[in-house]
Design an enzyme around this catalytic site. Structure first.
Site: not given
Ligand code: UD1
Length: 356
Positions: A205-207, A239, A278
């Protein structure tokens, strides 16, 4: 022929490595200069990847680092301009849809240097996604558009882009996967992490839409609940790690790790029972590998991974994570196929077009 390749992020390296290899082989007397913008700069996000992919050391490191969209894009443009003045390339090649891509296209086009865009024509039709803006600009200004799926043709046509600029070549990210297949199939990463092949969910997940706001805490809580049913392996993007640290809390049962090298990641992907993500590229890699993929987004710019592949859109709805065990059971391979041109030879087709 003088070619300048501009890359900046993890997925950029994966998409560009085979193109550099194919064009170097086809045009050995040409100049092939590689620029790394430095959008991704951690060792685990950058150096490890380049080493594993066998990409030659970049000729230019711009070290732009992180920042707001404007700052990151502007810094890249400012630092790329003198490189273009020095190199005087006949062509700039950019992959994907990240801020480095946008900056490179704008800089080159303003200097009257032709651009080729790899992975052209993808659209999510969601302008709140920074990548959507980057894609539209790249495709509007690049002279040669390299497409990896049929739906890109309609997307580009709808924007009035002439067919003469489009070349359906296939997926260069899958070229890299095919080239590394023997190595990642024998990497045994799952065993090293103490999880049984086929038994676990692999999560990335990073968005911003998911990790920069309130959905992150709920997602992590849902993952912890899923971990009671199946092991959950979660290599965490920097992030996301920063955001998880700021939210705080325990992560019981989750097998968290630093970002992984590409061989370890592909090994875990190929052996996963399911993938929750994502990411854009992972929707494609799971389609190629035939692994069920659940995407925590409201849309995808890669609908071919749903119509032909193994991808299911869950929406931006972490509560749906609890359905994953049932959805895996429902997942059937029938009628699934790997899209045309996702065959390990896309970069050769790029070289066919460019070396005419
Ligand atoms: C970028 C791309 C995204 C792509 C992703 C792949 C844009 C707008 N986004 O997202 O499309 O899917 O790369 O991974 O270009 N950071 C580090 N070390 C690094 C890189 C990033 O600590 O090496 C942290 C920093 O806090 C930074 C944040 O991650 O502010 C976000 O990095 P950034 O490059 O802005 O975007 P990504 O989220 O990586």
């Amino acid at each position: 022929m003088r070619i300048l390749y501009v890359v900046g992020t993890r997925p950029n390296f994966v998409k560009t490595a085979p193109v550099i290899g194919a064009l170097r082989a086809r045009l050995p007397a040409g100049r092939h200069a590689l620029v790394h913008t430095g959008q991704h700069y951690d060792r685990l996000m950058s150096d490890v990847f380049l080493e594993e992919l066998g990409v030659p050391a970049p000729d230019y490191m711009l070290e732009v680092g992180s920042g707001s969209h404007a700052a990151q894009t502007a810094r890249t443009m400012e630092r790329l301009e003198p490189v273009l003045l020095e190199e005087k390339p006949d062509l700039v090649i950019v992959p994907g849809d990240v801020n480095s891509t946008l900056a490179a296209v704008l800089t080159a086009v303003k200097m009257d240097i032709p651009v080729a865009h790899i992975e052209s024509g993808l659209r999510s039709f969601d302008m709140t996604m920074p990548e959507e803006v980057n894609r539209i600009v790249a495709d509007r200004f690049a002279e040669q558009l390299f497409l990896h799926s049929e739906e890109a043709i309609g997307n580009l046509r709808a924007e009035g882009i002439p067919e003469a600029r489009m070349h359906m070549v296939g997926n260069t990210m899958i070229d890299t996967l095919v080239a590394l297949e023997e190595r990642f199939r024998s990497a045994g990463t799952a065993a090293r992490l103490g999880v049984e092949p086929g038994s676990y969910a692999l999560v990335t997940l990073h968005r911003p839409a998911l990790v920069d706001g309130p959905l992150l805490a709920e997602t992590v809580a849902r993952l912890a609940a899923l971990a009671a049913e199946m092991p959950v392996v979660f290599p965490v993007h920097p992030r996301t790690r920063k955001m998880m640290e700021s939210v705080g809390g325990e992560h019981p049962g989750l097998l968290l790790s630093e970002p992984l090298g590409y061989l370890d990641f592909l090994s875990l992907l190929a052996d996963a029972g399911a993938v929750l993500t994502d990411s854009g590229g992972i929707q494609e890699e799971t389609t190629y590998l035939g692994i069920p993929c659940f995407t925590l987004r409201d849309n995808t710019e890669r609908p071919v991974t749903i119509s032909q592949g193994t991808n299911t859109l869950l929406g931006l709805r972490p509560e749906r994570i609890r359905e994953i065990p049932d959805l895996i059971a429902e997942h059937r391979g029938d009628g699934r196929r790997v899209p045309e041109g996702w065959d390990g030879h896309a970069a050769e087709r790029v070289a066919d077009v460019l070396s005419l």
